[in-house]
Design a protein around this motif. Structure first.
Motif, PDB file in Angstrom:
ATOM      1  N   PHE A 140     -28.341  49.645  37.343  1.00  0.00           N
ATOM      2  CA  PHE A 140     -27.255  49.082  38.155  1.00  0.00           C
ATOM      3  C   PHE A 140     -26.519  47.999  37.381  1.00  0.00           C
ATOM      4  CE2 PHE A 140     -28.416  51.358  41.857  1.00  0.00           C
ATOM      5  CZ  PHE A 140     -27.470  51.108  42.836  1.00  0.00           C
ATOM      6  N   LYS A 141     -27.281  47.120  36.781  1.00  0.00           N
ATOM      7  CA  LYS A 141     -26.691  45.932  36.159  1.00  0.00           C
ATOM      8  C   LYS A 141     -26.021  46.232  34.821  1.00  0.00           C
ATOM      9  CE  LYS A 141     -29.725  42.851  35.367  1.00  0.00           C
ATOM     10  NZ  LYS A 141     -30.678  41.753  35.595  1.00  0.00           N
ATOM     11  N   GLN A 142     -26.670  47.012  33.999  1.00  0.00           N
ATOM     12  CA  GLN A 142     -26.201  47.208  32.635  1.00  0.00           C
ATOM     13  C   GLN A 142     -25.331  48.445  32.448  1.00  0.00           C
ATOM     14  OE1 GLN A 142     -29.601  47.088  30.021  1.00  0.00           O
ATOM     15  NE2 GLN A 142     -30.351  45.153  30.876  1.00  0.00           N
ATOM     16  N   GLN A 143     -25.413  49.410  33.372  1.00  0.00           N
ATOM     17  CA  GLN A 143     -24.653  50.642  33.189  1.00  0.00           C
ATOM     18  C   GLN A 143     -23.669  50.921  34.317  1.00  0.00           C
ATOM     19  OE1 GLN A 143     -28.586  52.842  32.301  1.00  0.00           O
ATOM     20  NE2 GLN A 143     -27.097  54.006  31.123  1.00  0.00           N
ATOM     21  N   LEU A 144     -24.118  50.761  35.572  1.00  0.00           N
ATOM     22  CA  LEU A 144     -23.259  51.114  36.694  1.00  0.00           C
ATOM     23  C   LEU A 144     -22.026  50.218  36.777  1.00  0.00           C
ATOM     24  CD1 LEU A 144     -22.657  52.718  39.268  1.00  0.00           C
ATOM     25  CD2 LEU A 144     -24.097  51.100  40.523  1.00  0.00           C
ATOM     26  N   ALA A 145     -22.236  48.913  36.747  1.00  0.00           N
ATOM     27  CA  ALA A 145     -21.102  47.989  36.875  1.00  0.00           C
ATOM     28  C   ALA A 145     -20.059  48.207  35.779  1.00  0.00           C
ATOM     29  CB  ALA A 145     -21.598  46.541  36.880  1.00  0.00           C
ATOM     30  N   PRO A 146     -20.450  48.285  34.497  1.00  0.00           N
ATOM     31  CA  PRO A 146     -19.447  48.551  33.454  1.00  0.00           C
ATOM     32  C   PRO A 146     -18.750  49.898  33.638  1.00  0.00           C
ATOM     33  CG  PRO A 146     -21.455  47.689  32.472  1.00  0.00           C
ATOM     34  CD  PRO A 146     -21.767  48.003  33.909  1.00  0.00           C
ATOM     35  N   ALA A 147     -19.495  50.917  34.082  1.00  0.00           N
ATOM     36  CA  ALA A 147     -18.904  52.244  34.266  1.00  0.00           C
ATOM     37  C   ALA A 147     -17.817  52.228  35.333  1.00  0.00           C
ATOM     38  CB  ALA A 147     -19.988  53.252  34.632  1.00  0.00           C
ATOM     39  N   LEU A 148     -18.010  51.397  36.351  1.00  0.00           N
ATOM     40  CA  LEU A 148     -17.023  51.303  37.427  1.00  0.00           C
ATOM     41  C   LEU A 148     -15.945  50.272  37.126  1.00  0.00           C
ATOM     42  CD1 LEU A 148     -19.385  51.490  40.553  1.00  0.00           C
ATOM     43  CD2 LEU A 148     -17.985  53.316  39.570  1.00  0.00           C
ATOM     44  N   GLY A 149     -16.105  49.531  36.032  1.00  0.00           N
ATOM     45  CA  GLY A 149     -15.115  48.537  35.649  1.00  0.00           C
ATOM     46  C   GLY A 149     -15.072  47.334  36.564  1.00  0.00           C
ATOM     47  N   ILE A 150     -16.252  46.935  37.078  1.00  0.00           N
ATOM     48  CA  ILE A 150     -16.294  45.799  37.992  1.00  0.00           C
ATOM     49  C   ILE A 150     -17.144  44.679  37.398  1.00  0.00           C
ATOM     50  CG2 ILE A 150     -15.930  47.189  40.045  1.00  0.00           C
ATOM     51  CD1 ILE A 150     -18.898  47.089  40.593  1.00  0.00           C
ATOM     52  N   SER A 151     -16.837  43.467  37.825  1.00  0.00           N
ATOM     53  CA  SER A 151     -17.600  42.293  37.408  1.00  0.00           C
ATOM     54  C   SER A 151     -18.452  41.836  38.582  1.00  0.00           C
ATOM     55  CB  SER A 151     -16.653  41.172  36.969  1.00  0.00           C
ATOM     56  OG  SER A 151     -17.371  39.975  36.737  1.00  0.00           O
ATOM     57  N   LEU A 152     -19.749  41.753  38.352  1.00  0.00           N
ATOM     58  CA  LEU A 152     -20.644  41.370  39.451  1.00  0.00           C
ATOM     59  C   LEU A 152     -20.775  39.877  39.602  1.00  0.00           C
ATOM     60  CD1 LEU A 152     -23.459  44.015  38.915  1.00  0.00           C
ATOM     61  CD2 LEU A 152     -21.618  44.048  40.590  1.00  0.00           C
ATOM     62  N   GLY A 153     -20.412  39.112  38.576  1.00  0.00           N
ATOM     63  CA  GLY A 153     -20.525  37.670  38.672  1.00  0.00           C
ATOM     64  C   GLY A 153     -21.964  37.205  38.641  1.00  0.00           C
ATOM     65  N   PHE A 154     -22.183  35.952  39.027  1.00  0.00           N
ATOM     66  CA  PHE A 154     -23.530  35.367  39.015  1.00  0.00           C
ATOM     67  C   PHE A 154     -24.349  35.904  40.153  1.00  0.00           C
ATOM     68  CE2 PHE A 154     -26.373  32.027  40.684  1.00  0.00           C
ATOM     69  CZ  PHE A 154     -27.267  31.953  39.628  1.00  0.00           C
ATOM     70  N   ASN A 155     -25.573  36.283  39.874  1.00  0.00           N
ATOM     71  CA  ASN A 155     -26.509  36.797  40.884  1.00  0.00           C
ATOM     72  C   ASN A 155     -27.664  35.829  41.011  1.00  0.00           C
ATOM     73  OD1 ASN A 155     -28.144  38.187  42.572  1.00  0.00           O
ATOM     74  ND2 ASN A 155     -28.473  39.945  41.246  1.00  0.00           N
ATOM     75  N   ALA A 156     -27.711  35.098  42.126  1.00  0.00           N
ATOM     76  CA  ALA A 156     -28.740  34.074  42.315  1.00  0.00           C
ATOM     77  C   ALA A 156     -30.128  34.658  42.420  1.00  0.00           C
ATOM     78  CB  ALA A 156     -28.439  33.258  43.569  1.00  0.00           C
ATOM     79  N   ASN A 157     -30.211  35.961  42.721  1.00  0.00           N
ATOM     80  CA  ASN A 157     -31.520  36.607  42.859  1.00  0.00           C
ATOM     81  C   ASN A 157     -32.002  37.233  41.580  1.00  0.00           C
ATOM     82  OD1 ASN A 157     -31.897  36.304  45.800  1.00  0.00           O
ATOM     83  ND2 ASN A 157     -30.061  37.540  45.916  1.00  0.00           N
ATOM     84  N   ASP A 158     -31.247  37.092  40.514  1.00  0.00           N
ATOM     85  CA  ASP A 158     -31.619  37.713  39.252  1.00  0.00           C
ATOM     86  C   ASP A 158     -32.837  37.033  38.672  1.00  0.00           C
ATOM     87  OD1 ASP A 158     -31.800  38.911  36.789  1.00  0.00           O
ATOM     88  OD2 ASP A 158     -29.643  38.797  36.365  1.00  0.00           O
TER      89      ASP A 158
END
Length: 334
Positions: free
Chosen positions: A314-332
């Motif tokens: 999700f973090k390393q492949q899905l977001a870049p593939a969709l061209g979106i920025s997830l920003g800071f994730n406090a639960n990471d």
């Protein structure tokens, strides 16, 4: 489409909470094994409904601490029990208004689980002797009051999601230039990622001991350990995320990935979900005891690794593939 799905799921939570309130009143009107079994079963059904919307970390649920009011967890210091005892030991009647003025700790599913499943509290209801103790009657005041207040909370949150104006406000806020994402899609994917992080770090990592300095497993750090619903919670949560990623009537990230030339990633995500769900199904004992058993603990470790793999995709492949920025994730937890 996803807003309709969220509203429908909150509608189910509202219905389950209303039924739970009634079954709690029935149980306390006549404490006996059968009404208790009905109340416990309805609590589980209501927790299932909550797990289906627990991933939603945007919109009305973020206001008024409503997520904490629905479920206070993690609770590694046993705050729910301490707060419940403190209120039970005070004078005066306990009703929904008093619960509303109390801490959010006592307003939702965690407090109800304590009062329905914990052996120390169950002994006061007089199920074996046929005679309720004064403390048992006091607990019934609290449990019915929480049930009524909880039903009101879920009704308010559902009504907010049904409100078209609030939905529009969420979509506009998500797309605002100063927002961490790039529209509702980024918010949804970011919330799904946060839920995977919580499953990995809190629902599995904490009982495995990964969050403590000693790295000592502790099943009592599991979500819903008193009702032995920890793995069931994870199952429902994972199935929900899977349906969001795959179901054409819901969100269908798989179809979106295929349309944007990322069909291979869609297949990889599908396989990662399938592996995680099968790994979870292979665990045959409650999480609270599994982490203390060498064989069970190894199974939980494998599940943790499967969730970590899914989370990484999700973090390393899905977001870049969709061209979106997830920003800071406090639960990471990485």
């Amino acid at each position: 489409v996803v807003a309709d799905r969220i509203a429908a799921d909150y509608g189910d939570l509202q219905r389950q909470a209303g039924t739970l309130s009634v079954t709690l009143q029935n149980y306390c009107a006549s404490p006996a094994p059968e009404p208790l079994a009905a109340a416990r079963d309805q609590w589980r059904q209501t927790m299932d409904a909550w797990q289906r919307v627990q991933w939603v970390r945007f919109g009305p649920i973020t206001e008024n601490n409503d997520d904490w009011k629905i479920q206070f967890w993690p609770d590694q210091k046993n705050i729910v029990s301490r707060k419940a005892q403190r209120l039970l030991n005070t004078e005066g009647p306990i009703d929904a208004a008093r619960v509303a003025d109390a801490s959010v700790v006592l307003q939702g599913l965690s407090a109800l689980e304590l009062l329905l499943f914990d052996p120390d509290y169950m002994a006061n209801y007089g199920l074996e002797s046929g005679e309720q103790t004064p403390q048992g009657r006091r607990q019934c005041e609290l449990i019915t009051a929480i049930g009524k207040h909880f039903a009101g909370t879920t009704t308010r949150v559902h009504q907010a999601w049904v409100d078209s104006g609030i939905r529009q406000q969420w979509q506009e806020t998500s797309a605002a230039p100063d927002h961490s994402g790039k529209g509702p899609m980024a918010e949804v994917v970011g919330a799904m990622l946060s839920q995977l992080e919580i499953i990995k770090t809190d629902k599995l990592g904490a009982p495995l001991g990964y969050k403590s300095r000693s790295h000592t497993p502790n099943g009592y750090f599991s979500e819903s350990w008193r009702s032995q619903s920890s793995l069931r919670n994870i199952w429902v949560s994972l199935q929900t995320l899977y349906s969001l990623a795959k179901h054409p009537e819901h969100y269908d990230l798989e179809q979106l990935l295929q349309q944007t030339g990322h069909g291979e990633l869609a297949a990889d995500l599908d396989m990662a979900f399938a592996v995680a769900l099968q790994t979870l199904a292979d665990i045959q004992q409650p999480l609270v005891t599994a982490v203390a058993d060498s064989t069970g603990r190894q199974q939980v470790v494998v599940l943790h690794q499967a969730i970590a793999q899914l989370n990484s995709r999700f973090k390393q492949q899905l977001a870049p593939a969709l061209g979106i920025s997830l920003g800071f994730n406090a639960n990471d937890g990485d």
